[in-house]
Write a protein that holds these residues in place. Structure first.
Motif, short mmCIF file in Angstrom:
data_model
loop_
_atom_site.label_atom_id
_atom_site.label_comp_id
_atom_site.label_asym_id
_atom_site.label_seq_id
_atom_site.Cartn_x
_atom_site.Cartn_y
_atom_site.Cartn_z
N THR A 183 -3.20 -6.96 -1.28
CA THR A 183 -4.50 -7.52 -0.92
C THR A 183 -5.47 -6.37 -0.71
O THR A 183 -5.18 -5.43 0.04
CB THR A 183 -4.39 -8.35 0.36
N SER A 184 -6.63 -6.43 -1.36
CA SER A 184 -7.63 -5.39 -1.26
C SER A 184 -8.92 -5.96 -0.70
O SER A 184 -9.28 -7.11 -0.96
CB SER A 184 -7.91 -4.76 -2.64
N VAL A 185 -9.61 -5.12 0.07
CA VAL A 185 -10.88 -5.49 0.67
C VAL A 185 -11.94 -4.52 0.17
O VAL A 185 -11.71 -3.31 0.10
CB VAL A 185 -10.80 -5.45 2.21
N PHE A 186 -13.12 -5.05 -0.17
CA PHE A 186 -14.22 -4.25 -0.71
C PHE A 186 -15.45 -4.45 0.18
O PHE A 186 -15.79 -5.58 0.53
CB PHE A 186 -14.54 -4.66 -2.15
N LEU A 187 -16.11 -3.34 0.51
CA LEU A 187 -17.32 -3.38 1.31
C LEU A 187 -18.47 -2.77 0.52
O LEU A 187 -18.35 -1.66 -0.01
CB LEU A 187 -17.15 -2.57 2.60
N GLN A 188 -19.58 -3.49 0.46
CA GLN A 188 -20.81 -2.95 -0.12
C GLN A 188 -21.68 -2.44 1.04
O GLN A 188 -22.25 -3.24 1.79
CB GLN A 188 -21.54 -4.02 -0.93
N PHE A 217 -10.24 -0.86 0.13
CA PHE A 217 -8.97 -0.45 0.73
C PHE A 217 -7.94 -1.55 0.61
O PHE A 217 -8.26 -2.74 0.61
CB PHE A 217 -9.13 -0.03 2.19
N ASP A 218 -6.69 -1.12 0.43
CA ASP A 218 -5.57 -2.06 0.44
C ASP A 218 -5.22 -2.38 1.88
O ASP A 218 -5.24 -1.51 2.75
CB ASP A 218 -4.36 -1.45 -0.28
N LEU A 219 -4.87 -3.61 2.12
CA LEU A 219 -4.61 -4.10 3.48
C LEU A 219 -3.13 -4.42 3.64
O LEU A 219 -2.57 -5.19 2.86
CB LEU A 219 -5.46 -5.35 3.73
N ASP A 220 -2.50 -3.79 4.64
CA ASP A 220 -1.10 -4.07 4.97
C ASP A 220 -1.05 -4.65 6.37
O ASP A 220 -1.44 -3.99 7.34
CB ASP A 220 -0.25 -2.80 4.90
N LEU A 221 -0.55 -5.86 6.49
CA LEU A 221 -0.47 -6.54 7.78
C LEU A 221 0.98 -6.57 8.24
O LEU A 221 1.85 -7.10 7.54
CB LEU A 221 -1.02 -7.96 7.68
N GLU A 222 1.23 -5.97 9.40
CA GLU A 222 2.55 -5.99 10.00
C GLU A 222 2.47 -6.74 11.33
O GLU A 222 1.38 -7.13 11.76
CB GLU A 222 3.06 -4.56 10.22
N LYS A 223 3.58 -6.91 11.98
CA LYS A 223 3.59 -7.69 13.22
C LYS A 223 2.70 -7.07 14.29
O LYS A 223 1.92 -7.77 14.94
CB LYS A 223 5.03 -7.82 13.75
N SER A 224 2.77 -5.75 14.46
CA SER A 224 2.01 -5.08 15.52
C SER A 224 0.94 -4.15 15.00
O SER A 224 0.20 -3.57 15.79
CB SER A 224 2.97 -4.28 16.42
N ASN A 225 0.85 -3.98 13.69
CA ASN A 225 -0.11 -3.03 13.13
C ASN A 225 -0.93 -3.66 12.01
O ASN A 225 -0.47 -4.60 11.34
CB ASN A 225 0.61 -1.81 12.55
N ILE A 226 -2.12 -3.13 11.82
CA ILE A 226 -2.93 -3.43 10.64
C ILE A 226 -3.26 -2.09 10.02
O ILE A 226 -3.86 -1.22 10.67
CB ILE A 226 -4.23 -4.18 11.00
N LYS A 227 -2.87 -1.87 8.77
CA LYS A 227 -3.10 -0.59 8.11
C LYS A 227 -3.98 -0.77 6.89
O LYS A 227 -3.89 -1.78 6.18
CB LYS A 227 -1.76 0.03 7.69
N ILE A 228 -4.85 0.22 6.65
CA ILE A 228 -5.68 0.21 5.45
C ILE A 228 -5.59 1.58 4.78
O ILE A 228 -5.46 2.61 5.44
CB ILE A 228 -7.16 -0.12 5.77
N ASN A 229 -5.64 1.57 3.46
CA ASN A 229 -5.69 2.80 2.67
C ASN A 229 -6.56 2.53 1.46
O ASN A 229 -6.38 1.52 0.76
CB ASN A 229 -4.28 3.22 2.22
N GLY A 230 -7.54 3.41 1.20
CA GLY A 230 -8.43 3.15 0.09
C GLY A 230 -9.35 4.31 -0.19
O GLY A 230 -9.07 5.47 0.13
N ILE A 231 -10.52 3.99 -0.81
CA ILE A 231 -11.47 5.02 -1.19
C ILE A 231 -12.90 4.53 -0.96
O ILE A 231 -13.15 3.34 -0.84
CB ILE A 231 -11.32 5.41 -2.69
N SER A 232 -13.82 5.49 -0.87
CA SER A 232 -15.26 5.23 -0.92
C SER A 232 -15.79 5.86 -2.19
O SER A 232 -15.40 6.97 -2.56
CB SER A 232 -15.97 5.82 0.30
N LEU A 233 -16.73 5.17 -2.84
CA LEU A 233 -17.29 5.63 -4.12
C LEU A 233 -18.80 5.72 -4.04
O LEU A 233 -19.44 5.02 -3.26
CB LEU A 233 -16.88 4.69 -5.25
N GLY A 234 -19.36 6.55 -4.93
CA GLY A 234 -20.81 6.70 -4.97
C GLY A 234 -21.31 7.65 -3.90
O GLY A 234 -22.36 7.43 -3.30
N ASN A 235 -20.52 8.73 -3.64
CA ASN A 235 -20.86 9.65 -2.56
C ASN A 235 -21.81 10.73 -3.07
O ASN A 235 -21.48 11.89 -3.21
CB ASN A 235 -19.60 10.30 -2.01
N THR A 236 -23.02 10.33 -3.38
CA THR A 236 -24.03 11.28 -3.86
C THR A 236 -24.69 11.95 -2.67
O THR A 236 -24.42 11.65 -1.52
CB THR A 236 -25.08 10.54 -4.69
#
Length: 807
Positions: A183-188, A217-236
């Motif tokens: 599951t991936s989440v995207f923010l504008q 970022f990819d979303l990993d949901l565990e019983k006691s943790n919420i983890k995200i790993n991803g990237i930001s783009l357009g870093n001018t």
């Protein structure tokens, strides 16, 4: 020929099938005004994971309430394909959502849903359905191989006209970079509303809306943790992350000095402050000078505490940093050995880091290890000093190191939040957010040339909540420097423990464990013995017994002299008072020594008849000692001549010791059914209950110190602390005698380095207890001083200060 026709038909069929599959291209169907997009291969599994996460399932907050109300019907649908959920107006009362997935006749199982209604609507050439199931209303629109479920009629009209769709190249890159199996989440970022942006402003970061164009970022949901790993783009250069151009990330070390009861901190890591500041100036057209100490910085953090904030500068060479600070101000106070400096001119951090970090200007600073800590408040600086010296900082907490192990080792930006305290500070439904104690959240940004890595975690584990590290719970001062070790004294009225201590004016204080002074009484001279707790009248009302230069004193808990006391002597007492209670039945024996003379008196201050040992053959060189081995009582009296008298209760020789003993400064103890001490030759002396003397060469140094009880033997040999044959290598220092405390089946060993002013407490396995060492300058007393299950430790702090820790 027929074969060729057959092959052509198969290829055509495959081609048509491929065309139909490609007809559904999810990334091309996202509304352009989307603030947040969730794309998942299995929506039902994602919903189940949300429900199984402890924090999300148990907490209540407005956004969750609104989305639950709007999207509750999703649990009734059958999702078999990749699905996208796009949201706008997310932080308003009128959330707009659009669900996009591949067309499937079984998506909505109308036959199995009892409460439903379906109405066909036609507007112009557009035909769609209004669906009401289980009190949830939405619009359903199907086009080609795609299906859209939304609460916005306008969204359907836009889809039909193929208008207002997201065309961002950066979004397409982010989509391609995402893991299709997660599951991936995207923010504008430009669409993020002020409500979310204000959250980051509370973290002293004003630039979240301009951080980048898109983050995913990819979303990993565990019983006691919420983890995200991803990237930001357009870093001018126009985006915030442009300030890190030509600068490498660094390992964050702020946790080494950040108090563990912080609210949040925001840290910048970089390889060159000069380059960082050049990028900040270019971006924000700044024209502000900065203090030279920043040229030695590799990390800068804004730390928020309950009572204020601080700027922490992590430098790579502290001596060079000190030279850069020379002449900026003058010392106004020395606190626990640390100088607090007031600068000549307030340092304008708010201008130096404008639009980068919202921080206050600073008037004072102090230095701890490799960190220069600035604040507008002296009390905040003292808080940092106290926490650092007590090892009461984040880096000393296992729950923090566990959290950081989920992140990359180096950061360009790092946010760390004490979740429970942060929600309280914002005062936003904090009672509905079910954060456990010591729940932390962290968000990390690692800048690259034209993108950034993102890592984050919200940890809400019960293991962290159960952490029982040492923590300072009170500090209070008396009128003059403390001259004795502090002692716990039971308050029979509250069943808690008070504190007895004497100052250099010979004033004895009784103080509550909350720091309230009950009374102060001047004594004729310094107290020469431990302050012992006795119950002379066997009614539960306790008294304090001790010796001074010429007297034995007994005071009641109101500071009044007990009848029959003091016992006054014309010549000074040469050894401290010893108190014996053979059977723990409060038939006390008070033993006093004057040179060769030994006096034993009872609870009423009268001499005990039947104690026959009145005078030694030479001066008594230690306070008489009562030791019980098995069910037998022994009284040990050591003489200057080398004779060790081991007596019965009646003062008669019970164990004849023929050998002359060379006594060291160490006391005698009962250990493994024998009597033990050391001699000046650095041997352990052992005397059996038959009087047999043996020695064991332990390789002890001249200034060794021992303490023992039953099956525990502890000795300090220079910087080696031996606890039941297990060696702890301490730093070289000036140590007090080790102390041994027993609580039921638990033994604790305490020792204080008066040079570095650190108190260590170990268990009987030679393991340092969590949260130690802590700050202290004397020997300690340990007991359960209040009504909870934790132990308390008291120790002298600064010269007129008593500190109490809980662990």
């Amino acid at each position: 020929m027929k074969r060729y026709i057959l092959v052509f038909l198969i290829i055509s069929l495959i081609s048509c099938t491929k065309d139909r599959k490609e007809d559904f291209i999810l990334q091309d169907l996202i509304p352009e005004n989307s603030e947040l997009i969730v794309i998942t291969p299995d929506l039902q599994a994602f919903i189940d994971n949300l429900s199984s996460n402890d924090l999300l399932s148990k907490s209540k907050f407005p956004l969750k309430t609104r989305l639950t109300k709007e999207l509750d019907f999703l649990r009734l649908l059958n999702f078999k394909n990749q699905t996208g959920l796009a949201f706008s107006n997310l932080w308003s009362q009128d959330v707009n959502y659009t669900l996009i997935t591949q067309r499937d006749s079984s998506l909505i199982p109308f036959d199995s849903i009892k409460n439903k209604s379906v109405e066909t609507i036609k507007e112009g050439d557009v035909e769609f359905k209004s669906v009401n199931i289980e009190n949830s209303k939405f619009f359903l629109y199907e086009k080609g191989n795609s299906v859209f479920i939304t609460n916005s009629k306008q969204r359907i009209l836009d889809y039909d006209a193929e208008e207002k769709l997201l065309k961002s190249p950066d979004f397409k890159k982010a989509f391609e970079a995402a893991d299709r199996n997660k599951t991936s989440v995207f923010l504008q970022h430009s669409k993020i509303p002020d409500d979310l942006s204000s959250f980051f402003k509370d973290l002293k970061f004003p630039g979240f809306q301009k951080l980048a164009n898109w983050s995913s970022f990819d979303l990993d949901l565990e019983k006691s943790n919420i983890k995200i790993n991803g990237i930001s783009l357009g870093n001018t250069g126009e985006n915030f992350l442009g300030i890190f151009s030509n600068s490498d990330p660094r390992q964050s070390e702020v946790g080494k000095v950040c108090p563990d009861d912080f609210i949040s901190y925001y840290s910048l890591g970089f390889s060159s402050f000069e380059k960082l500041y050049a990028n900040i100036k270019a971006k924000d057209s700044l024209n502000t000078d900065y203090p030279a100490v920043l040229n030695h910085a590799i990390e800068i953090a804004s730390v928020n505490l309950k009572d204020g904030s601080a700027v922490v500068i992590n430098v790579h060479e502290i001596e060079a940093a000190k030279e850069a600070l020379a002449g900026l101000g003058e010392e106004i106070e020395s606190f626990r050995g640390s100088s607090i400096i007031e600068v000549n001119e307030e340092i304008e951090f708010s201008n130096i880091f404008k639009n980068v970090m919202e921080i206050e200007n600073a008037q004072f600073y102090t230095i701890q290890d490799n960190f220069v800590i600035f604040s507008s408040s002296v009390e905040i600086l003292k808080k940092f000093v106290t926490s650092f010296q007590n090892s009461d900082t984040l880096a000393n907490k296992q729950y923090f190191t566990d959290l950081m192990s989920s992140l990359s080792s180096e950061s360009s930006m790092l946010f760390v939040i004490n979740s429970k305290e942060f929600s309280r500070a914002k005062n936003e439904n904090s009672e509905d957010l079910k954060f456990n104690k010591n729940s932390l959240a962290a968000f990390q940004v690692i800048n690259e040339d034209n993108f950034a890595h993102l890592h984050g975690i919200i940890s809400n584990s019960e293991k962290a909540a159960a952490s029982n590290g040492a923590e300072q719970i009170s500090s209070f001062k008396i009128e003059a420097p403390v001259s004795s070790n502090p002692y716990f004294f039971r308050n029979h009225r509250t069943d808690q423990l008070d504190i007895a201590v004497q100052d250099q004016n010979n004033d004895l204080y009784l103080i509550s464990n909350k720091g309230n002074i009950f009374w102060k009484k001047n004594m004729d001279s310094p107290i020469t013995s431990p302050i012992c707790q006795v119950d002379l009248f066997k009614n539960g009302n306790l008294q304090l017994a001790f010796s001074t230069g010429y007297n034995m004193e007994v005071l009641d808990r109101n500071g009044n002299k007990v009848e029959g006391y003091p016992i006054r002597f014309n010549q000074p007492l040469t050894q401290p008072l010893a108190v014996f209670d053979y059977d723990n039945n409060r038939n006390y024996r008070f033993v006093l020594t004057q040179n060769k003379k030994v006096y034993m008196v009872g609870p009423k201050g009268k001499a005990i008849k039947g104690f026959d040992f009145e005078q030694a053959g030479s001066d008594v060189i230690k306070a008489p000692k009562h030791i019980r081995l098995g069910n037998k009582d022994y009284i040990l009296i050591a003489e200057e001549s080398g004779k060790l008298n081991i007596l019965s209760r009646q003062g008669k020789i019970r164990v004849p010791v023929k050998d002359k003993i060379e006594f060291s400064e160490n006391e005698w103890y009962g250990y493994q059914n024998s009597f033990v001490s050391t001699n000046p030759q650095k041997d352990l002396i052992k005397i059996s209950q038959n009087g047999n003397v043996s020695t064991n060469d332990l390789g002890l140094a001249e200034n060794n110190r021992i303490v023992a009880y039953k099956n525990d033997l502890v000795y300090l040999n220079e910087n080696e602390l031996s606890i039941n044959s297990k060696i702890v290598n301490l730093d070289f220092g000036l140590y007090t005698d080790p102390q041994l405390f027993t609580f039921r089946n638990r033994s604790l060993i305490a020792i204080t380095d008066t040079q570095t002013q650190k108190v260590y407490v170990f268990n009987d396995k030679a393991e340092l207890l969590e949260g130690f060492p802590v700050y202290g300058t004397s020997q300690v007393d340990i007991a359960n001083a209040d009504l909870d299950s934790k132990l308390e430790l008291i120790v002298r702090g600064e010269e007129n200060e008593i500190l109490m820790y809980e662990f």
